[in-house]
Design a protein around this motif. Structure first.
Motif, PDB file in Angstrom:
ATOM      1  N   ALA A   2       0.937  -1.109   0.108  1.00 50.13           N
ATOM      2  CA  ALA A   2      -0.093   0.076  -0.115  1.00 50.13           C
ATOM      3  C   ALA A   2       1.059   1.393  -0.185  1.00 50.13           C
ATOM      4  O   ALA A   2       2.097   1.268   0.588  1.00 50.13           O
ATOM      5  CB  ALA A   2      -1.099   0.149   1.273  1.00 50.13           C
ATOM      6  N   ASP A  22       0.387 -10.478   5.438  1.00 47.66           N
ATOM      7  CA  ASP A  22      -0.984 -10.683   5.910  1.00 47.66           C
ATOM      8  C   ASP A  22      -1.061 -11.770   6.810  1.00 47.66           C
ATOM      9  O   ASP A  22      -1.681 -11.885   7.819  1.00 47.66           O
ATOM     10  CB  ASP A  22      -2.123 -10.826   4.897  1.00 47.66           C
ATOM     11  CG  ASP A  22      -2.516  -9.180   4.614  1.00 47.66           C
ATOM     12  OD1 ASP A  22      -2.294  -8.485   5.022  1.00 47.66           O
ATOM     13  OD2 ASP A  22      -2.871  -9.399   3.218  1.00 47.66           O
ATOM     14  N   ARG A  59      -1.516  -8.531  -2.685  1.00 47.35           N
ATOM     15  CA  ARG A  59      -2.622  -7.766  -2.737  1.00 47.35           C
ATOM     16  C   ARG A  59      -2.050  -6.446  -2.792  1.00 47.35           C
ATOM     17  O   ARG A  59      -1.489  -5.841  -1.775  1.00 47.35           O
ATOM     18  CB  ARG A  59      -3.528  -8.333  -1.533  1.00 47.35           C
ATOM     19  CG  ARG A  59      -4.660  -7.432  -1.436  1.00 47.35           C
ATOM     20  CD  ARG A  59      -5.709  -8.003  -0.717  1.00 47.35           C
ATOM     21  NE  ARG A  59      -4.951  -7.841   0.793  1.00 47.35           N
ATOM     22  CZ  ARG A  59      -5.100  -7.074   1.641  1.00 47.35           C
ATOM     23  NH1 ARG A  59      -5.857  -6.050   1.462  1.00 47.35           N
ATOM     24  NH2 ARG A  59      -4.533  -7.177   2.924  1.00 47.35           N
ATOM     25  N   CYS A  60      -2.956  -5.296  -3.539  1.00 48.66           N
ATOM     26  CA  CYS A  60      -2.316  -4.111  -3.119  1.00 48.66           C
ATOM     27  C   CYS A  60      -3.767  -3.305  -2.622  1.00 48.66           C
ATOM     28  O   CYS A  60      -4.793  -3.500  -3.263  1.00 48.66           O
ATOM     29  CB  CYS A  60      -2.330  -3.386  -4.757  1.00 48.66           C
ATOM     30  SG  CYS A  60      -0.660  -4.145  -5.502  1.00 48.66           S
ATOM     31  N   ASP A  61      -3.635  -2.601  -1.558  1.00 47.86           N
ATOM     32  CA  ASP A  61      -4.447  -1.422  -1.310  1.00 47.86           C
ATOM     33  C   ASP A  61      -4.365  -0.235  -1.769  1.00 47.86           C
ATOM     34  O   ASP A  61      -3.226   0.365  -1.277  1.00 47.86           O
ATOM     35  CB  ASP A  61      -4.352  -1.642   0.297  1.00 47.86           C
ATOM     36  CG  ASP A  61      -5.467  -0.843   1.290  1.00 47.86           C
ATOM     37  OD1 ASP A  61      -6.518  -0.568   0.502  1.00 47.86           O
ATOM     38  OD2 ASP A  61      -5.454  -0.633   2.252  1.00 47.86           O
ATOM     39  N   ASN A  62      -5.353   0.055  -2.432  1.00 48.27           N
ATOM     40  CA  ASN A  62      -5.302   1.610  -3.184  1.00 48.27           C
ATOM     41  C   ASN A  62      -6.080   2.609  -2.378  1.00 48.27           C
ATOM     42  O   ASN A  62      -6.031   3.835  -2.943  1.00 48.27           O
ATOM     43  CB  ASN A  62      -5.809   1.470  -4.641  1.00 48.27           C
ATOM     44  CG  ASN A  62      -5.149   0.484  -5.460  1.00 48.27           C
ATOM     45  OD1 ASN A  62      -3.713   0.413  -5.371  1.00 48.27           O
ATOM     46  ND2 ASN A  62      -5.465  -0.289  -6.505  1.00 48.27           N
ATOM     47  N   THR A  63      -6.157   2.530  -1.147  1.00 46.09           N
ATOM     48  CA  THR A  63      -6.955   3.523  -0.452  1.00 46.09           C
ATOM     49  C   THR A  63      -5.835   4.311   0.192  1.00 46.09           C
ATOM     50  O   THR A  63      -4.460   3.813   0.480  1.00 46.09           O
ATOM     51  CB  THR A  63      -7.709   2.827   0.768  1.00 46.09           C
ATOM     52  OG1 THR A  63      -7.043   2.131   1.578  1.00 46.09           O
ATOM     53  CG2 THR A  63      -8.824   1.906   0.255  1.00 46.09           C
TER      54      THR A  63
END
Length: 66
Positions: A2, A22, A59-63
């Protein structure tokens, strides 16, 4: 994986690039700077993959957290 950004009290923005396992809830990479160019992110990931086995899934968190 992220990207996070925030602002200092003097108005300058900074960015963080985080890679977290994770499963183990372990911080693997934290890269900080006023500018995070793609080459810096690539270098961080390359180093990480030299130290540890490449993951089967990323997994990419784009927030963005302000």
């Amino acid at each position: 994986m992220a990207h996070v950004h925030d602002q200092l009290s003097d108005g300058r923005s900074y960015r963080l690039f985080n890679v977290i396992d994770d499963y183990k809830r372990e911080g693997l990479v934290i890269e900080a700077g006023f500018s995070l160019l793609s080459m810096r992110v690539i270098r961080s990931l390359t180093q990480l993959f030299e130290w540890r086995q490449k993951p089967s899934v990323i997994r990419c968190d784009n927030t963005n957290i302000l």
